[in-house]
Design a protein around this motif. Sequence first.
Motif, PDB file in Angstrom:
ATOM      1  N   CYS A  42      39.244  25.005  42.507  1.00 50.27           N
ATOM      2  CA  CYS A  42      38.666  26.410  42.865  1.00 50.27           C
ATOM      3  C   CYS A  42      38.756  27.267  41.399  1.00 50.27           C
ATOM      4  O   CYS A  42      39.835  27.234  40.888  1.00 50.27           O
ATOM      5  N   LEU A  43      37.620  27.628  41.072  1.00 50.46           N
ATOM      6  CA  LEU A  43      37.484  28.427  39.753  1.00 50.46           C
ATOM      7  C   LEU A  43      37.812  29.783  39.968  1.00 50.46           C
ATOM      8  O   LEU A  43      37.478  30.552  41.065  1.00 50.46           O
ATOM      9  N   ASN A  44      38.570  30.471  39.273  1.00 48.76           N
ATOM     10  CA  ASN A  44      38.937  31.827  39.120  1.00 48.76           C
ATOM     11  C   ASN A  44      39.720  32.300  40.562  1.00 48.76           C
ATOM     12  O   ASN A  44      40.195  33.167  40.774  1.00 48.76           O
ATOM     13  N   GLN A  45      40.882  31.190  40.657  1.00 49.51           N
ATOM     14  CA  GLN A  45      41.929  31.497  41.714  1.00 49.51           C
ATOM     15  C   GLN A  45      43.031  31.978  41.003  1.00 49.51           C
ATOM     16  O   GLN A  45      43.445  31.722  40.112  1.00 49.51           O
ATOM     17  N   SER A  46      43.855  33.133  41.770  1.00 47.59           N
ATOM     18  CA  SER A  46      45.241  33.236  41.263  1.00 47.59           C
ATOM     19  C   SER A  46      46.128  31.957  41.320  1.00 47.59           C
ATOM     20  O   SER A  46      46.203  31.585  42.385  1.00 47.59           O
ATOM     21  N   THR A  47      47.005  31.876  40.345  1.00 47.42           N
ATOM     22  CA  THR A  47      47.687  30.730  40.438  1.00 47.42           C
ATOM     23  C   THR A  47      48.862  31.022  41.544  1.00 47.42           C
ATOM     24  O   THR A  47      49.162  30.030  42.077  1.00 47.42           O
ATOM     25  N   SER A  48      49.144  32.164  41.981  1.00 48.41           N
ATOM     26  CA  SER A  48      50.263  32.311  43.072  1.00 48.41           C
ATOM     27  C   SER A  48      49.640  32.497  44.422  1.00 48.41           C
ATOM     28  O   SER A  48      50.104  32.332  45.448  1.00 48.41           O
ATOM     29  N   ALA A  79      40.249  36.879  37.879  1.00 49.93           N
ATOM     30  CA  ALA A  79      39.839  37.886  36.924  1.00 49.93           C
ATOM     31  C   ALA A  79      38.584  39.008  37.329  1.00 49.93           C
ATOM     32  O   ALA A  79      38.765  40.030  37.133  1.00 49.93           O
ATOM     33  N   ASP A  80      37.957  38.554  38.411  1.00 49.07           N
ATOM     34  CA  ASP A  80      37.117  39.303  38.859  1.00 49.07           C
ATOM     35  C   ASP A  80      36.940  38.937  40.533  1.00 49.07           C
ATOM     36  O   ASP A  80      37.677  37.965  41.029  1.00 49.07           O
ATOM     37  N   THR A 119      39.152  39.326  45.481  1.00 47.86           N
ATOM     38  CA  THR A 119      38.544  38.797  46.799  1.00 47.86           C
ATOM     39  C   THR A 119      39.766  37.859  47.384  1.00 47.86           C
ATOM     40  O   THR A 119      40.292  37.390  46.684  1.00 47.86           O
ATOM     41  N   LYS A 120      39.673  38.054  48.657  1.00 44.05           N
ATOM     42  CA  LYS A 120      40.982  37.457  49.344  1.00 44.05           C
ATOM     43  C   LYS A 120      40.279  36.696  50.677  1.00 44.05           C
ATOM     44  O   LYS A 120      39.571  37.305  51.364  1.00 44.05           O
TER      45      LYS A 120
END
Length: 181
Positions: A31-37, A60-61, A154-155
């Motif tokens: 998954c690209l641009n996912q939050s690490t947590s 990031a966006d 985005t969630k």
Amino acid sequence: MSSTMSAESASAIQRSQVDLLDFIDWSGVECLNQSTSHSVANALKQGYREDDGLNLESDADEQLLIYIPFLQVVKLHSITFKGPEDEGPKTVKLFSNKEHMGFSNVNDYPASDTIDLSPDNLKGNPVVLKYVKFQNVRSLTVFIEDNQSGSESTKVQKIVLCGTTVETTDMKGLKKIEDGH
């Protein structure tokens, strides 16, 4: 009369669909641009995705690019997203069997299907896909282009892929055994 039959066959097709969770090749999921947590496992994996407190969140966006390889060839029938009304995904592009996609080249390819998710869809109602486009799927790339409110984050609480496995029978092998008798 014929409309009744087609409705019955459509529901029969619906009934034979399974959650394709067991056929995902977890070692290859990206998954690209996912939050690490707040990683993709929160939305895809059994147990995690049932916990509304856990979600996949962009970093990031608002965009997310998820690559899901399968252990065997599948036919994809529907996809279900669950997410918050404001930050849940809105425009989702699906690509069948396209590997090594990035944000730089995702718009270079025509999507196999594009879904415009409504707040109602985000409550976990399945979206039926263009079934003919997802007959021999070895991998699925999910590009979440934007979200419901246009915010930076985005969630996604849950992603469920439903379909069937493609049974492959080696007819040549069967023929040879027959010839030997």
